[in-house]
Design an enzyme around this catalytic site. Structure first.
Site, PDB file in Angstrom:
ATOM      1  N   ASP A 184       0.834  -1.361   0.026  1.00  0.00           N
ATOM      2  CA  ASP A 184       0.013   0.293  -0.205  1.00  0.00           C
ATOM      3  C   ASP A 184       1.062   1.361   0.013  1.00  0.00           C
ATOM      4  OD1 ASP A 184      -1.973  -1.577   0.191  1.00  0.00           O
ATOM      5  OD2 ASP A 184      -2.943  -0.766   1.912  1.00  0.00           O
TER       6      ASP A 184
ATOM      7  N   HIS B 216       3.731  -2.103   3.199  1.00  0.00           N
ATOM      8  CA  HIS B 216       3.799  -0.693   2.999  1.00  0.00           C
ATOM      9  C   HIS B 216       5.170  -0.556   2.102  1.00  0.00           C
ATOM     10  CE1 HIS B 216       0.428  -0.475   5.641  1.00  0.00           C
ATOM     11  NE2 HIS B 216      -0.018   0.500   5.232  1.00  0.00           N
TER      12      HIS B 216
END
Length: 275
Positions: A86, A231
């Site tokens: 992400d 992430h």
């Protein structure tokens, strides 16, 4: 109205979705439909069987219902887990892509627009060119359930337009910031042709730069048909990826994109997928 239940388990979630890795702050009696990857595959298989049965009886108007993508991986047989990232692309993304290329692994990238897609189009092109999945994480990471529907739609549609302009492709998947969704977000997602993807594994890599801890958290939570959330914007995450991949492979996992995990089902716009 909740979507009809299929032959496989399909749940309509109302109120707060109880999951230790997710915080879905829903108000009132808002509801939305969620299904697990295994159930999506079972639904698709049942639909294929029904279509093939009709074909045998002379009805061929619907053609073959099987997905044409991801034929190289059968997650009904393989022990699959989806790897997702992400909030990129970032200054770490090229290093991550080098690792994935070396390990022959593909992932799904849920990308942000502001300060990411708009500043790093070369990385977006490379993600696409190397066979990874392009996905939407909104333009500016606003919580979609906290803003007006028109603004939520802009948050998603701006990413759709930006990715298409760079790659010629339009994402089919989105991940709502903080995993927070509701009936309105589901409706907007459906209008934009986006399926919602939640997760079952989080390293909480926003809390630590300790790559060993990130690796441990992922491995401790991962089970078959899981969706791993990482992430590529945090310093400790990308250095953890080689070890995560190595250990997952040693444990017999096949690492796939989200769409591969769902195949032969195709992501259904508006649907929320969660293991």
């Amino acid at each position: 109205m909740p979507k009809r239940k299929s032959a496989a388990r399909r749940q309509s979630i109302a109120g707060l979705l109880a999951a230790t890795t997710l915080t879905l702050a829903l108000s009132g009696c808002a509801s939305y439909d969620v299904t697990a990857p295994a159930d999506a595959r079972a639904d698709a298989a049942a639909a294929t069987d029904a279509t093939n049965g009709d074909a045998k009886n002379g009805d061929t108007k619907n053609g073959d219902a099987r997905s044409k993508g991801s034929a190289d991986v059968d997650c009904n047989k393989a022990k699959c887990v989806a790897l997702t990232f992400d909030a990129g692309p970032s200054e770490n993304t090229n290093r991550l892509l080098d690792i994935l290329k070396k390990e022959k692994v593909h992932a799904s990238f849920f990308m942000l627009g502001k300060n990411h897609i708009d500043e790093r189009p070369a990385e977006v092109k490379r993600i696409d060119a190397e066979g990874h999945e392009l996905a939407n994480h909104t333009w500016s990471h606003q919580i979609l359930t906290d803003i007006e529907p028109a603004e939520a739609k802009r948050e998603l549609s701006r990413v759709q337009d930006a990715v298409k302009k760079i790659t010629g492709r339009t994402p089919q998947l989105m991940r709502p910031p903080q995993g927070r969704t509701d009936e309105n977000v589901s409706r907007i997602s459906k209008e934009l042709g986006l399926a919602q993807v939640l997760w079952s594994v989080t390293a909480k890599d926003y809390q630590t730069t300790d790559s060993d801890l990130i690796t441990k958290r992922v491995l401790d939570q991962t089970e078959r048909d899981g969706i791993i959330l990482l992430h590529d914007i945090y310093k400790g995450t990308v250095p953890a990826v080689p070890g995560i991949i190595k250990q997952l492979k040693q444990r017999g996992y096949t690492i796939v994109t989200v769409s591969q995990l769902l195949s032969p089902a195709k992501p259904e716009p508006g649907m929320a997928y969660r293991p």
